[in-house]
Scaffold this motif. Structure first.
Motif, PDB file in Angstrom:
ATOM      1  N   ASP A 192       0.859  -1.188   0.000  1.00 42.64           N
ATOM      2  CA  ASP A 192       0.000   0.000   0.000  1.00 42.64           C
ATOM      3  C   ASP A 192       0.895   1.237   0.000  1.00 42.64           C
ATOM      4  OD1 ASP A 192      -1.792   2.076   0.495  1.00 42.64           O
ATOM      5  OD2 ASP A 192      -2.981   0.918   1.919  1.00 42.64           O
ATOM      6  N   PHE A 242       0.381   3.618   2.953  1.00 47.80           N
ATOM      7  CA  PHE A 242       1.050   3.205   4.193  1.00 47.80           C
ATOM      8  C   PHE A 242       2.522   3.613   4.158  1.00 47.80           C
ATOM      9  CE2 PHE A 242       3.543  -0.009   6.489  1.00 47.80           C
ATOM     10  CZ  PHE A 242       3.012   0.128   7.763  1.00 47.80           C
ATOM     11  N   ASP A 243       3.180   3.374   3.009  1.00 46.05           N
ATOM     12  CA  ASP A 243       4.599   3.736   2.876  1.00 46.05           C
ATOM     13  C   ASP A 243       4.791   5.242   3.043  1.00 46.05           C
ATOM     14  OD1 ASP A 243       5.059   1.073   2.349  1.00 46.05           O
ATOM     15  OD2 ASP A 243       5.033   1.312   0.163  1.00 46.05           O
ATOM     16  N   CYS A 287       4.454   6.250   6.692  1.00 44.66           N
ATOM     17  CA  CYS A 287       5.667   5.874   7.445  1.00 44.66           C
ATOM     18  C   CYS A 287       6.796   6.877   7.192  1.00 44.66           C
ATOM     19  CB  CYS A 287       6.112   4.465   7.068  1.00 44.66           C
ATOM     20  SG  CYS A 287       5.012   3.182   7.712  1.00 44.66           S
ATOM     21  N   ARG A 298       6.116  -0.183  12.497  1.00 46.01           N
ATOM     22  CA  ARG A 298       5.313  -0.101  11.265  1.00 46.01           C
ATOM     23  C   ARG A 298       4.573  -1.422  11.084  1.00 46.01           C
ATOM     24  NH1 ARG A 298       9.259   2.957   6.998  1.00 46.01           N
ATOM     25  NH2 ARG A 298      10.180   4.416   8.481  1.00 46.01           N
ATOM     26  N   PRO A 303       1.751  -3.073   8.621  1.00 51.46           N
ATOM     27  CA  PRO A 303       0.856  -2.947   7.463  1.00 51.46           C
ATOM     28  C   PRO A 303      -0.395  -3.806   7.647  1.00 51.46           C
ATOM     29  CG  PRO A 303       2.607  -4.494   6.969  1.00 51.46           C
ATOM     30  CD  PRO A 303       2.891  -3.964   8.359  1.00 51.46           C
ATOM     31  N   ARG A 320      -8.984  -0.753   4.757  1.00 55.29           N
ATOM     32  CA  ARG A 320      -8.206  -0.465   5.964  1.00 55.29           C
ATOM     33  C   ARG A 320      -8.251   1.015   6.304  1.00 55.29           C
ATOM     34  NH1 ARG A 320      -6.009  -2.346   1.160  1.00 55.29           N
ATOM     35  NH2 ARG A 320      -3.876  -1.847   0.695  1.00 55.29           N
ATOM     36  N   PHE A 348      -6.072   3.871   9.055  1.00 55.84           N
ATOM     37  CA  PHE A 348      -4.740   4.004   9.659  1.00 55.84           C
ATOM     38  C   PHE A 348      -4.816   4.722  10.998  1.00 55.84           C
ATOM     39  CE2 PHE A 348      -4.233   4.217   4.999  1.00 55.84           C
ATOM     40  CZ  PHE A 348      -3.433   3.095   4.798  1.00 55.84           C
ATOM     41  N   CYS A 408      -1.870   6.783  13.251  1.00 58.99           N
ATOM     42  CA  CYS A 408      -0.526   7.300  12.965  1.00 58.99           C
ATOM     43  C   CYS A 408       0.029   8.087  14.144  1.00 58.99           C
ATOM     44  CB  CYS A 408      -0.565   8.235  11.744  1.00 58.99           C
ATOM     45  SG  CYS A 408      -1.237   7.465  10.261  1.00 58.99           S
ATOM     46  N   ARG A 465       0.011   2.205  11.743  1.00 59.16           N
ATOM     47  CA  ARG A 465      -0.579   0.871  11.616  1.00 59.16           C
ATOM     48  C   ARG A 465      -1.824   0.914  10.741  1.00 59.16           C
ATOM     49  NH1 ARG A 465      -0.598  -3.505  16.318  1.00 59.16           N
ATOM     50  NH2 ARG A 465      -1.857  -5.132  15.369  1.00 59.16           N
ATOM     51  N   ALA A 466      -1.959  -0.109   9.886  1.00 57.19           N
ATOM     52  CA  ALA A 466      -3.169  -0.276   9.071  1.00 57.19           C
ATOM     53  C   ALA A 466      -4.055  -1.299   9.755  1.00 57.19           C
ATOM     54  CB  ALA A 466      -2.792  -0.751   7.667  1.00 57.19           C
ATOM     55  N   TYR A 516      -6.698  10.332   3.977  1.00 57.25           N
ATOM     56  CA  TYR A 516      -5.295  10.255   3.566  1.00 57.25           C
ATOM     57  C   TYR A 516      -4.986  11.350   2.545  1.00 57.25           C
ATOM     58  CZ  TYR A 516      -1.328   8.719   0.771  1.00 57.25           C
ATOM     59  OH  TYR A 516      -0.152   8.694   0.065  1.00 57.25           O
TER      60      TYR A 516
END
Length: 392
Positions: free
Chosen positions: A68, A71-72, A75, A83, A85, A311, A313, A315, A321-322, A354
Motif C-alpha cells: 500500500d 502506508f509507505d 511511514c 510499522r 501494514p 483499511r 490508519f 498514525c 498501523r493499518a 489520507y
C-alpha cells in the motif's frame, strides 16, 4: 407541506462471514503450482511443492503483508518506531480432483478446508512442462476450471439438499400465525431458491441476486460457490514476459461465460521463484527488464479486495498501523478492532482522509484547513481514513 423525504435505500448485506479476520485459500488441481505459489507469496517454504498429487495434505497458513503506497508514505511522514501494514491471511489447500465431491482422492477433507476459508485464489495451469506431471494427463486449463467448478457446485448441492430435508421435516407442523413459523417458511423458500440456482440454473451462488434476508440464509450455509474467486493463471516465465499464451483468451472467455466479473491475473511461479532467490537490489534491477515485474503485490491486493476488506490508519511517532475492517463498518466497530473498550465506551472519532493529509502535509495544516472531522457512531468508515479514537 414540505415533500416527504424518500426512504433511505436499504444497505446491502455482504456475502460471507461478518468478520474482519477473513482468510483466502489457494485452490486448484494437483501440480498446477499452488504450493510453490504459496511459498513465494508468503516468503516461506511451508507449502510442500512436489511433482506428485497430494503432496499437501494439511493446509498451511501465512499472513501476507498487503502492499500500500499510502502506508509507505505515512511511514515516511511520521518515521514511527513501529510499522504494521495490513495483512491477508492465506492458506495453501491440497489439490482437488474430479470426483472430490464424492470423496475421491482426499476430496472430503479438502472440501472442508475450502469451506473454512472466505475467498479463493484458483490457480490454473497454462504452462507445458514434461517434467511436471498433470493429474489429468495433459494441460487443458478449461477442463481444469470446469472440474473445480463442478466439484464445488456438487458439494453445495449435496449440502443444500440435506439442509432442505431437515427444514422440511421440521416444517411439517408449521402454522401461519407465529412470527417464528413465518420466518421458518421464508427460510425454506430461500433454500429452495438456492437449490434451483445450483441445479436448474447452473449458477454459482455468488452470481445470483439475493435480497438481504436471503443473504443471511446463504451466509448461514457457508456454501463453497458463494465465496469470491480470483483466477490466477500460472504461465511459463517466457510466456509471462512476452505476454502471450495460447490459453489466455480462452480462459478469459470461459470466465466471461461462466462467472462474469471474476478477476483474472496472469503470473509465473517460475519467474517469482527466480526473483525470490535474488538479493533486494538485484531483484529490483531484474524487474526493470520489460515484462519481468512480479505479480505478487497485485495478487495480494486483489485477494484483499475480493473479501470486501478495507483499511484505516492510526498514525504517530510510536506506530503507523493499518487496521483491516470490512466495507460498511461503522466507527465504533472499527475502533473495536483495536480494543473492545474503544467500541464499548466509544465517544467519537477524529477523522481525516489520507488525501487531505497528503495535500496539506501535516496534521496541523489539515486541522487549520478545517478538514479534521469529528464523527460519531453512525459514521461509516472509508478506505484510507486516518483515525484518532476518543472513548469514555
Amino acid at each position: 407541506m414540505p415533500p416527504k423525504k424518500a426512504p433511505a435505500a436499504e444497505k446491502k448485506v455482504l456475502l460471507g462471514r461478518p468478520s474482519n479476520n477473513l482468510k483466502i485459500g489457494i485452490v486448484g488441481l494437483p501440480n498446477v503450482g499452488k504450493s510453490s505459489f504459496f511459498n513465494v507469496l508468503s516468503d516461506t517454504d511451508l507449502g510442500k511443492a512436489a511433482n506428485f498429487p497430494y503432496a499437501t495434505i494439511n493446509p498451511e497458513e501465512a499472513r501476507i503483508p498487503v502492499p500500500d503506497a499510502r502506508f509507505d508514505w505515512l511511514c515516511d511522514l511520521y518515521k514511527p518506531a513501529s510499522r504494521v501494514p495490513a495483512f491477508l491471511t492465506c492458506i495453501d489447500i491440497a489439490g482437488l480432483t474430479a470426483g472430490a465431491s464424492t470423496g475421491a482422492g482426499l476430496g472430503n477433507a479438502f472440501l472442508s478446508h475450502v469451506r473454512a476459508v472466505d475467498g479463493i485464489f484458483q490457480v490454473v495451469r497454462a504452462f507445458d512442462d514434461a517434467e511436471v506431471i498433470h493429474v489429468e494427463g495433459d494441460v487443458d486449463p478449461l477442463r481444469d476450471m470446469e472440474i473445480i467448478q463442478t466439484e464445488l457446485r456438487l458439494k453445495d448441492i449435496e449440502w443444500v439438499e440435506k439442509h432442505l430435508e431437515g427444514l422440511k421435516r421440521s416444517g411439517r407442523s408449521l402454522g401461519n400465525n407465529s412470527l417464528a413459523d413465518k420466518a421458518r417458511k421464508e427460510e425454506i423458500a430461500t433454500v429452495e431458491k438456492i437449490y434451483k440456482a445450483l441445479t436448474v440454473d447452473g449458477k454459482d451462488v455468488r452470481k445470483c441476486e439475493w435480497n438481504n434476508k436471503e443473504i443471511e440464509v446463504v451466509n448461514g450455509l457457508t456454501l463453497l460457490t458463494a465465496k469470491p474467486i480470483t483466477y490466477l493463471v500460472n504461465l511459463s516465465e517466457k510466456d509471462y514476459i512476452r505476454k502471450k499464451n495460447k490459453w489466455l483468451a480462452k480462459i478469459k472467455g470461459w470466465i466471461d461465460a461462466h462467472n462474469p466479473g471474476d478477476p483474472l491475473i496472469p503470473f509465473s511461479v517460475s519467474l517469482e521463484e527466480r526473483l525470490a532467490q535474488l538479493p533486494d537490489d538485484e531483484r529490483a534491477e531484474a524487474q526493470k527488464e520489460p515484462g519481468a515485474q512480479s505479480a505478487l503485490g497485485k495478487i495480494t491486493q486483489a485477494g484483499y479486495s475480493s473479501l470486501d476488506l478495507i483499511r484505516y490508519f492510526t498514525c504517530g511517532p510510536d506506530e503507523v498501523r493499518a487496521w483491516t475492517i470490512r466495507k460498511g463498518t461503522k466507527a465504533p466497530q472499527a475502533a473495536g478492532v483495536i480494543h473492545s473498550d474503544f467500541e464499548n465506551k466509544f465517544v467519537c472519532g477524529e477523522i481525516m482522509t489520507y488525501e487531505d493529509l497528503k495535500e496539506n502535509g501535516s496534521e496541523a495544516a489539515v486541522k487549520a484547513a478545517g478538514k479534521l472531522r469529528q464523527q460519531g457512531k453512525p459514521y461509516e468508515m472509508v478506505d484510507g481514513d486516518i483515525a484518532y479514537w476518543k472513548s469514555g
